[in-house]
Design a protein around this motif. Sequence first.
Motif, PDB file in Angstrom:
ATOM      1  N   GLU A 115      -4.443 -12.704  -2.021  1.00 30.95           N
ATOM      2  CA  GLU A 115      -4.159 -11.743  -1.518  1.00 30.95           C
ATOM      3  C   GLU A 115      -4.687 -10.829  -1.382  1.00 30.95           C
ATOM      4  OE1 GLU A 115      -0.864  -9.963  -5.442  1.00 30.95           O
ATOM      5  OE2 GLU A 115      -1.898  -9.246  -5.204  1.00 30.95           O
ATOM      6  N   THR A 116      -4.178  -9.629  -0.390  1.00 26.06           N
ATOM      7  CA  THR A 116      -5.294  -9.166   1.007  1.00 26.06           C
ATOM      8  C   THR A 116      -6.424  -8.522  -0.005  1.00 26.06           C
ATOM      9  OG1 THR A 116      -3.643  -8.633   2.688  1.00 26.06           O
ATOM     10  CG2 THR A 116      -5.578  -7.869   2.507  1.00 26.06           C
ATOM     11  N   GLY A 117      -7.529  -8.598   0.461  1.00 29.96           N
ATOM     12  CA  GLY A 117      -8.483  -7.476  -0.329  1.00 29.96           C
ATOM     13  C   GLY A 117      -9.433  -8.536  -1.627  1.00 29.96           C
ATOM     14  N   ARG A 132      -4.902 -10.962   6.106  1.00 29.92           N
ATOM     15  CA  ARG A 132      -3.791 -12.169   6.053  1.00 29.92           C
ATOM     16  C   ARG A 132      -4.251 -12.941   7.592  1.00 29.92           C
ATOM     17  NH1 ARG A 132      -0.430  -7.156   5.954  1.00 29.92           N
ATOM     18  NH2 ARG A 132      -0.040  -7.433   3.850  1.00 29.92           N
ATOM     19  N   SER A 133      -5.238 -12.454   9.042  1.00 30.93           N
ATOM     20  CA  SER A 133      -5.801 -13.533   9.476  1.00 30.93           C
ATOM     21  C   SER A 133      -6.397 -13.679   9.331  1.00 30.93           C
ATOM     22  CB  SER A 133      -6.675 -12.312  10.854  1.00 30.93           C
ATOM     23  OG  SER A 133      -7.376 -12.220   9.895  1.00 30.93           O
ATOM     24  N   LEU A 189      -4.971 -22.203   2.857  1.00 29.24           N
ATOM     25  CA  LEU A 189      -5.121 -20.595   2.297  1.00 29.24           C
ATOM     26  C   LEU A 189      -4.042 -19.954   3.039  1.00 29.24           C
ATOM     27  CD1 LEU A 189      -7.072 -18.731   0.706  1.00 29.24           C
ATOM     28  CD2 LEU A 189      -8.165 -18.038   2.868  1.00 29.24           C
ATOM     29  N   THR A 190      -3.265 -19.385   1.966  1.00 26.90           N
ATOM     30  CA  THR A 190      -2.237 -18.310   2.622  1.00 26.90           C
ATOM     31  C   THR A 190      -2.210 -16.739   2.132  1.00 26.90           C
ATOM     32  OG1 THR A 190      -0.201 -19.455   2.409  1.00 26.90           O
ATOM     33  CG2 THR A 190       0.163 -17.559   2.406  1.00 26.90           C
ATOM     34  N   VAL A 191      -2.548 -15.837   2.951  1.00 34.19           N
ATOM     35  CA  VAL A 191      -3.633 -14.786   2.611  1.00 34.19           C
ATOM     36  C   VAL A 191      -2.060 -14.016   2.682  1.00 34.19           C
ATOM     37  CG1 VAL A 191      -4.908 -12.728   3.092  1.00 34.19           C
ATOM     38  CG2 VAL A 191      -5.999 -15.096   3.115  1.00 34.19           C
ATOM     39  N   LEU A 192      -1.791 -13.068   1.266  1.00 39.57           N
ATOM     40  CA  LEU A 192      -0.118 -12.674   1.277  1.00 39.57           C
ATOM     41  C   LEU A 192      -0.624 -10.848   1.339  1.00 39.57           C
ATOM     42  CD1 LEU A 192       1.687 -14.114  -1.580  1.00 39.57           C
ATOM     43  CD2 LEU A 192       1.640 -14.392   0.777  1.00 39.57           C
TER      44      LEU A 192
END
Lengths: 111, 109
Positions: B14-16, B83-84, B106-109
């Motif tokens: 997740e973001t952060g 996310r970027s 890697l996926t950042v939601l």
Amino acid sequence: ELKVEQNPLFLSMQEGKNYTIYCNYSTTSDRLYWYRQDPGKSLESLFVLLSNGAVKQEGRLMASLDTKARLSTLHITAAVHDLSATYFCAVDAFTGNQFYFGTGTSLTVIP
Amino acid sequence: DAGITQSPRYKITETGRQVTLMCHQTWSHSYMFWYRQDLGHGLRLIYYSAAADITDKGEVPDGYVVSRSKTENFPLTLESATRSQTSVYFCASSYDTQYFGPGTRLTVL
């Protein structure tokens, strides 16, 4: 900044045909590398070209380097479906062993 | 097995959050590299290392941290994922050419 340009970006060709992928780069270098990448996979080293006039061949692929023209070519002879992949060239910038990659050529060989 | 390995192979975060991607090579190559691969951008160098305790920025270092306490390991940390930074990350080591690991998606939601 060193720029590496490949063309074409997309190539669709019939089995049995010949074609050439071009890789131009913007600064002096005599070290040029070709890689292959299958969808969802990593990069596989194909050729290492280390001097002007270098030519390497493996199966239906032949790579050459002209450092004076800042040009490398990847020639495909009598294409077969198994050659479908994305091909990248990369130039060694002589700075910390850094490579600069072209944007890749996506090759599709049609039966 | 000899070669270059990466872990995890897939990661959703997740973001952060902080995320660390691991890279391990068994060849004792001096140079190691981290790239990200995005559609339309090809491969872009994030950081590289010439030897243990020697690292340097590549083309897109912002938001990433690396360390290299041992020759064989070169972890990449996203301190606060955005996310970027969703991408495929490749580690490489070099001798006569650069040899790439299998990648981490890697996926950042």
